[in-house]
Design a protein around this motif. Sequence first.
Motif, short mmCIF file in Angstrom:
data_model
loop_
_atom_site.label_atom_id
_atom_site.label_comp_id
_atom_site.label_asym_id
_atom_site.label_seq_id
_atom_site.Cartn_x
_atom_site.Cartn_y
_atom_site.Cartn_z
N PRO A 117 0.84 -1.20 0.00
CA PRO A 117 0.00 0.00 0.00
C PRO A 117 0.87 1.25 0.00
O PRO A 117 1.93 1.29 0.63
CB PRO A 117 -0.80 -0.12 1.29
N GLN A 118 0.43 2.25 -0.72
CA GLN A 118 1.16 3.51 -0.78
C GLN A 118 0.49 4.49 0.18
O GLN A 118 -0.72 4.70 0.11
CB GLN A 118 1.15 4.06 -2.19
N LEU A 119 1.26 5.08 1.05
CA LEU A 119 0.71 5.93 2.10
C LEU A 119 0.17 7.25 1.56
O LEU A 119 -0.93 7.66 1.91
CB LEU A 119 1.75 6.19 3.18
N LEU A 120 0.92 7.92 0.71
CA LEU A 120 0.50 9.24 0.24
C LEU A 120 -0.81 9.20 -0.56
O LEU A 120 -1.72 9.98 -0.27
CB LEU A 120 1.61 9.91 -0.56
N PRO A 121 -0.96 8.31 -1.55
CA PRO A 121 -2.26 8.26 -2.25
C PRO A 121 -3.41 7.87 -1.33
O PRO A 121 -4.51 8.40 -1.45
CB PRO A 121 -2.05 7.21 -3.34
N HIS B 230 -5.59 4.37 -9.12
CA HIS B 230 -5.59 3.05 -9.77
C HIS B 230 -4.52 2.98 -10.86
O HIS B 230 -3.83 1.97 -10.98
CB HIS B 230 -6.97 2.75 -10.37
N PHE B 231 -4.38 4.05 -11.63
CA PHE B 231 -3.37 4.04 -12.69
C PHE B 231 -1.96 4.22 -12.16
O PHE B 231 -1.01 3.78 -12.78
CB PHE B 231 -3.69 5.10 -13.74
N LEU B 232 -1.81 4.86 -11.02
CA LEU B 232 -0.48 5.03 -10.42
C LEU B 232 -0.07 3.86 -9.55
O LEU B 232 1.08 3.75 -9.17
CB LEU B 232 -0.44 6.31 -9.57
N HIS B 233 -1.03 3.00 -9.23
CA HIS B 233 -0.78 1.86 -8.36
C HIS B 233 0.19 0.91 -9.05
O HIS B 233 -0.04 0.51 -10.19
CB HIS B 233 -2.10 1.16 -8.07
#
Length: 168
Positions: free
Chosen positions: A96-100, A157-160
């Motif tokens: 998981p990415q914290l900032l998004p 979703h696209f940056l994931h």
Amino acid sequence: MAIPQISIDFVILGTLALIVMYGVMAGQLAISRFAGSIYVGLVLANYFAEPLQKAIGTSSFGGFAITSTVTQLVLLVVPVVVLQLSLHRVHSRTKPQLLPTLILSILVALLAIVAVMMQFDDLMRARITEASNLASMIYAGKLLWLGGVPAAMVVIHFLHPKPDARKR
């Protein structure tokens, strides 16, 4: 000894903080499900509150009159509660990415605050926005929050990052 009054700004900031903490702790899928349930609640409250209110009439339960505002708030909250209590245990293979997740959580929290404010009648909403500059700023940006949450979900979703097949 008088009971201290809780300011509107305190309630708004508390709600904002709780939803952001929930989003960061539960993750993107949970906060996305929360956002979806808010949209379902908005549809139910805006389209089915008036017919339900006409069906209920002017009945009261235990001396508590059921107004159109109460009906709208109940129809907004029921999908949120039902969808959050249902168990969705989807595991992702990516980190998981914290900032998004934090940005999405803030947008969803602002959406939730605006969704509740939209259910009040014009007089009550005017009282709230006159008493609180924060409430008036949040409500003034309601179209930004209503459209920003789905846009942020698409961008995230696209940056994931995609799971790498070689690391299996």
